[in-house]
Design an enzyme around this catalytic site. Structure first.
Site, PDB file in Angstrom:
ATOM      1  CB  CYS A  81      37.143  64.593  29.444  1.00 51.06           C
ATOM      2  SG  CYS A  81      37.987  64.865  31.015  1.00 51.06           S
ATOM      3  CG  HIS A 129      35.584  61.338  32.108  1.00 48.65           C
ATOM      4  ND1 HIS A 129      36.534  61.596  31.142  1.00 48.65           N
ATOM      5  CD2 HIS A 129      34.451  61.021  31.446  1.00 48.65           C
ATOM      6  CE1 HIS A 129      35.992  61.418  29.944  1.00 48.65           C
ATOM      7  NE2 HIS A 129      34.728  61.064  30.108  1.00 48.65           N
ATOM      8  CG  ASP A 141      32.960  61.077  26.958  1.00 49.03           C
ATOM      9  OD1 ASP A 141      32.482  60.490  25.966  1.00 49.03           O
ATOM     10  OD2 ASP A 141      33.514  60.475  27.879  1.00 49.03           O
TER      11      ASP A 141
END
Length: 166
Positions: A81, A129, A141
């Site tokens: 990510c 994240h 993402d």
């Protein structure tokens, strides 16, 4: 004092009306995106207006849609990510640290109601994240092992906040 209070009340009402209109537009765009997803299995890449650093980074990251997630990877063809964000900004000559928590500490923190395409969005306790806000309740993402870089709905239930780098 009374006049100032009336003006504040009127301004709050106008802001609330503008927010309601924006929410309606976003809901409509999200419904269209969901329709495309149901037909194709993928959320659409939508044209983004503007040429800010954030929008340029988003456009770079969108070119990686379909590339696989690999923990610790920052391109050129596999990403985690934060690695996707690091890679996108590197294409613009901007060096970012490859750690979500460090990126969280950069730039300006943006309230949810002021999100713009290209803002970096963070999720889960401890900002575990991140992705790049696309607009209309969607973000880009590199989700997790076994998944590819993709556009998906915002994870509002675990949303921590947003940062604008430039």
């Amino acid at each position: 004092e009374a006049r100032a209070q009336r003006l504040r009340t009127a301004m709050r009402k106008e802001v609330a009306e503008m927010q309601a209109k924006e929410n309606t537009l976003n809901d409509s765009a999200f419904k269209q995106a969901m329709g495309i997803y149901q037909r194709t299995g993928h959320y659409p890449v939508t044209p983004i207006q503007g040429n800010s650093i954030e929008v340029q980074a988003l456009r770079k990251a969108e070119t990686r849609i379909g590339d696989p997630y690999v923990w610790g990877a920052a391109g050129p063809s596999t990403f985690d990510c934060s690695g996707l964000v690091v890679w996108a900004y590197a294409q613009l000559g901007i060096s970012l640290p490859h750690y979500t928590g460090d990126i969280w500490g950069l730039g300006v923190h943006i309230p949810r109601d002021q999100l713009r395409p290209g803002d970096l969005v963070f999720f889960f306790p401890g900002v575990e994240h991140m992705g790049i806000y696309v607009g209309h309740g969607l973000f880009l993402d590199a989700p997790a092992t076994g998944q590819d870089v993709q556009i998906q709905p915002m994870l509002w239930s675990v949303y921590d906040g947003a940062v604008r780098i430039a």
